[in-house]
Design a protein around this motif. Structure first.
Motif, PDB file in Angstrom:
ATOM      1  N   ALA A 134     -12.798  26.303 -16.414  1.00  0.00           N
ATOM      2  CA  ALA A 134     -14.257  26.193 -16.463  1.00  0.00           C
ATOM      3  C   ALA A 134     -14.867  27.551 -16.108  1.00  0.00           C
ATOM      4  CB  ALA A 134     -14.767  25.132 -15.505  1.00  0.00           C
ATOM      5  N   GLN A 135     -15.862  27.960 -16.889  1.00  0.00           N
ATOM      6  CA  GLN A 135     -16.621  29.166 -16.574  1.00  0.00           C
ATOM      7  C   GLN A 135     -17.843  28.791 -15.744  1.00  0.00           C
ATOM      8  OE1 GLN A 135     -17.742  31.355 -20.069  1.00  0.00           O
ATOM      9  NE2 GLN A 135     -15.763  32.389 -20.232  1.00  0.00           N
ATOM     10  N   LEU A 136     -18.107  29.591 -14.724  1.00  0.00           N
ATOM     11  CA  LEU A 136     -19.322  29.460 -13.933  1.00  0.00           C
ATOM     12  C   LEU A 136     -20.121  30.751 -14.068  1.00  0.00           C
ATOM     13  CD1 LEU A 136     -17.857  27.687 -10.778  1.00  0.00           C
ATOM     14  CD2 LEU A 136     -19.292  26.669 -12.555  1.00  0.00           C
ATOM     15  N   PRO A 137     -21.410  30.741 -13.761  1.00  0.00           N
ATOM     16  CA  PRO A 137     -22.234  31.934 -14.000  1.00  0.00           C
ATOM     17  C   PRO A 137     -21.681  33.171 -13.291  1.00  0.00           C
ATOM     18  CG  PRO A 137     -23.622  30.044 -13.523  1.00  0.00           C
ATOM     19  CD  PRO A 137     -22.220  29.600 -13.268  1.00  0.00           C
ATOM     20  N   PRO A 138     -21.539  34.275 -14.000  1.00  0.00           N
ATOM     21  CA  PRO A 138     -21.032  35.507 -13.381  1.00  0.00           C
ATOM     22  C   PRO A 138     -21.962  36.061 -12.316  1.00  0.00           C
ATOM     23  CG  PRO A 138     -21.799  35.940 -15.611  1.00  0.00           C
ATOM     24  CD  PRO A 138     -21.788  34.458 -15.449  1.00  0.00           C
ATOM     25  N   THR A 139     -23.217  35.621 -12.312  1.00  0.00           N
ATOM     26  CA  THR A 139     -24.168  36.046 -11.284  1.00  0.00           C
ATOM     27  C   THR A 139     -23.999  35.252  -9.992  1.00  0.00           C
ATOM     28  OG1 THR A 139     -25.784  34.499 -12.225  1.00  0.00           O
ATOM     29  CG2 THR A 139     -25.905  36.810 -12.939  1.00  0.00           C
ATOM     30  N   GLY A 140     -23.123  34.256 -10.012  1.00  0.00           N
ATOM     31  CA  GLY A 140     -22.915  33.420  -8.844  1.00  0.00           C
ATOM     32  C   GLY A 140     -21.690  33.825  -8.045  1.00  0.00           C
ATOM     33  N   PHE A 141     -21.380  33.015  -7.032  1.00  0.00           N
ATOM     34  CA  PHE A 141     -20.265  33.285  -6.126  1.00  0.00           C
ATOM     35  C   PHE A 141     -19.611  31.948  -5.784  1.00  0.00           C
ATOM     36  CE2 PHE A 141     -18.381  34.619  -2.011  1.00  0.00           C
ATOM     37  CZ  PHE A 141     -17.789  35.813  -2.390  1.00  0.00           C
ATOM     38  N   PRO A 142     -18.789  31.392  -6.701  1.00  0.00           N
ATOM     39  CA  PRO A 142     -18.150  30.102  -6.438  1.00  0.00           C
ATOM     40  C   PRO A 142     -17.200  30.207  -5.259  1.00  0.00           C
ATOM     41  CG  PRO A 142     -17.221  31.123  -8.399  1.00  0.00           C
ATOM     42  CD  PRO A 142     -18.401  31.948  -7.996  1.00  0.00           C
ATOM     43  N   ASN A 143     -17.375  29.320  -4.299  1.00  0.00           N
ATOM     44  CA  ASN A 143     -16.687  29.455  -3.026  1.00  0.00           C
ATOM     45  C   ASN A 143     -15.893  28.185  -2.715  1.00  0.00           C
ATOM     46  OD1 ASN A 143     -16.003  30.334  -0.400  1.00  0.00           O
ATOM     47  ND2 ASN A 143     -17.989  31.301  -0.106  1.00  0.00           N
ATOM     48  N   GLY A 144     -16.375  27.322  -1.806  1.00  0.00           N
ATOM     49  CA  GLY A 144     -15.644  26.122  -1.444  1.00  0.00           C
ATOM     50  C   GLY A 144     -15.416  25.200  -2.626  1.00  0.00           C
ATOM     51  N   LEU A 145     -14.294  24.470  -2.592  1.00  0.00           N
ATOM     52  CA  LEU A 145     -13.887  23.647  -3.731  1.00  0.00           C
ATOM     53  C   LEU A 145     -13.239  22.362  -3.228  1.00  0.00           C
ATOM     54  CD1 LEU A 145     -13.477  23.672  -6.923  1.00  0.00           C
ATOM     55  CD2 LEU A 145     -11.191  24.559  -6.438  1.00  0.00           C
ATOM     56  N   ALA A 146     -13.498  21.249  -3.920  1.00  0.00           N
ATOM     57  CA  ALA A 146     -12.856  19.973  -3.579  1.00  0.00           C
ATOM     58  C   ALA A 146     -12.644  19.170  -4.854  1.00  0.00           C
ATOM     59  CB  ALA A 146     -13.698  19.181  -2.581  1.00  0.00           C
ATOM     60  N   LEU A 147     -11.590  18.364  -4.838  1.00  0.00           N
ATOM     61  CA  LEU A 147     -11.235  17.513  -5.973  1.00  0.00           C
ATOM     62  C   LEU A 147     -11.420  16.051  -5.594  1.00  0.00           C
ATOM     63  CD1 LEU A 147      -9.845  16.874  -8.731  1.00  0.00           C
ATOM     64  CD2 LEU A 147      -7.653  17.029  -7.500  1.00  0.00           C
ATOM     65  N   ASP A 148     -12.179  15.323  -6.417  1.00  0.00           N
ATOM     66  CA  ASP A 148     -12.314  13.881  -6.289  1.00  0.00           C
ATOM     67  C   ASP A 148     -11.404  13.256  -7.350  1.00  0.00           C
ATOM     68  OD1 ASP A 148     -13.022  11.195  -6.364  1.00  0.00           O
ATOM     69  OD2 ASP A 148     -15.159  11.575  -6.050  1.00  0.00           O
ATOM     70  N   GLU A 149     -10.211  12.849  -6.946  1.00  0.00           N
ATOM     71  CA  GLU A 149      -9.246  12.335  -7.921  1.00  0.00           C
ATOM     72  C   GLU A 149      -9.691  10.995  -8.501  1.00  0.00           C
ATOM     73  OE1 GLU A 149      -5.460  13.511  -8.281  1.00  0.00           O
ATOM     74  OE2 GLU A 149      -5.087  14.021  -6.188  1.00  0.00           O
ATOM     75  N   ARG A 150     -10.384  10.193  -7.722  1.00  0.00           N
ATOM     76  CA  ARG A 150     -10.819   8.879  -8.215  1.00  0.00           C
ATOM     77  C   ARG A 150     -11.811   9.020  -9.356  1.00  0.00           C
ATOM     78  NH1 ARG A 150     -14.830   5.104  -7.210  1.00  0.00           N
ATOM     79  NH2 ARG A 150     -15.856   6.448  -5.673  1.00  0.00           N
ATOM     80  N   ARG A 151     -12.755   9.929  -9.213  1.00  0.00           N
ATOM     81  CA  ARG A 151     -13.747  10.135 -10.267  1.00  0.00           C
ATOM     82  C   ARG A 151     -13.294  11.160 -11.306  1.00  0.00           C
ATOM     83  NH1 ARG A 151     -18.880   8.104  -9.019  1.00  0.00           N
ATOM     84  NH2 ARG A 151     -19.131   7.396  -6.867  1.00  0.00           N
TER      85      ARG A 151
END
Length: 326
Positions: free
Chosen positions: A139-156
């Motif tokens: 997945a691409q996110l905006p290059p002007t941003g700063f993607p940091n913390g991440l979590a996976l919801d396996e159920r959804r």
């Protein structure tokens, strides 16, 4: 939060020094004891551990932000390289200016997902095969941003990523695809006027039917309910005055009680459900700008990135237990 230019270091120091004194530890409730450094890492090689995901065997998968690496650290402290994110020509990453790997989430089958901030089209969420291998951007996110913390919801079947600069929680299908701005608003946005120190929503955890996030500049711990249809509910402030908070984790047997990494002051604080908080680990225990916490059973894992101290990046482990009333 990876190493930032010197003005930002000063800004974080001011936040840490300006914070009110932590409340004294209560006579009952969870206590953190027996801290020890399980693994020392090499700052000269860019090995600043930013985030952590625990494996079933008790080992820890870490993102090493400036090295662009993901490694596994065994219970005995041995380190094995799992993946290296691809180098980016002329990165223009907000806040830090360099390409950095940040958040990490682990699926039950061992697949790893990480956030990669570059200031280019490579910014986004990347997948790493179980047991390591070649990373692939999903997945691409905006290059002007700063993607940091991440979590996976396996159920959804979705991933949530906190964007520290754009003040957004992104939602992305686990298989990859187009991101959705799942939650936005002033509570998630950075508060610092200096571009090099603008860090809003940062850490992110799924816990008891909600997405919980920290806001580093605001010093807050926030809860965002996940509605029955998957939409975001109203942002709730659960704790304040957590200055320079980074990532956090919940104690498994204490409902909404969390341990939060306070990167500016090299401390870990215990945050109670009513918002009260106090220090449980300090620099004297081996912390050096802690960035993330993970908990399994009675074991606590803390990564120290040494972004500002520039000394001894490491993985610390400790024990957590219920303190008896006097």
């Amino acid at each position: 939060m990876p190493r930032v230019p010197r003005p930002a270091v000063a800004a974080v120091a001011v936040l840490a020094l300006g914070a009110l004194a932590a409340a004294p530890a209560p006579a009952d409730g969870p206590a953190v004891t027996e801290p020890r450094v399980a693994a020392h890492l090499d700052l000269a090689r860019g090995q600043s551990p930013e985030n952590i995901a625990l494996a079933p065997d008790g080992s820890a998968d870490l993102t090493l932000s400036n090295a662009r690496q993901v490694v596994n650290v065994t219970r005995e402290g041995r380190t094995r390289l799992l993946a290296t994110l691809p180098a980016v020509a002329n990165p223009h990453t907000p806040v830090v200016g360099a390409a950095v790997v940040l958040g990490i989430a682990r699926a039950q089958n061992g697949t790893l997902f990480v956030t990669y901030a570059t200031g280019t089209a490579a910014t986004g969420i990347w997948r790493i095969p179980a047991h390591g291998g070649r990373p692939r951007q999903i997945a691409q996110l905006p290059p002007t941003g700063f993607p940091n913390g991440l979590a996976l919801d396996e159920r959804r079947g979705v991933l949530y990523a906190a964007d520290s600069v754009l003040g957004t929680v992104w939602r992305v299908p686990r298989a990859g695809g187009t991101p959705t701005a799942w939650a936005t608003g002033a509570a998630l946005e950075p508060r610092n006027p200096r571009p090099a120190a603008k860090v809003g929503v940062n850490g992110l955890r799924l816990h008891r039917g909600a997405v919980w996030v920290s806001n580093t500049n605001a010093g807050t711990l926030l809860r965002i309910p996940v509605r029955s249809g998957g939409a975001a509910g109203e942002v709730e402030t659960r704790a304040t005055r957590l200055y320079a908070i980074d990532d956090f984790a919940f104690l498994e047997r204490n409902r909404d009680t969390a341990l939060a990494a306070m990167t500016g002051g090299s401390e870990v604080e215990l945050v109670r459900p009513d918002g009260a908080h106090h220090v449980v680990l300090t620099r004297a225990d081996g912390l050096s700008n802690p960035t993330s916490v993970a908990v399994r059973g009675r074991t606590v894992y803390v990564t120290s990135a040494a972004y500002f101290t520039q000394r001894d990046p490491n993985l610390l482990v400790a024990r957590v237990h219920q303190r008896a009333r006097d």
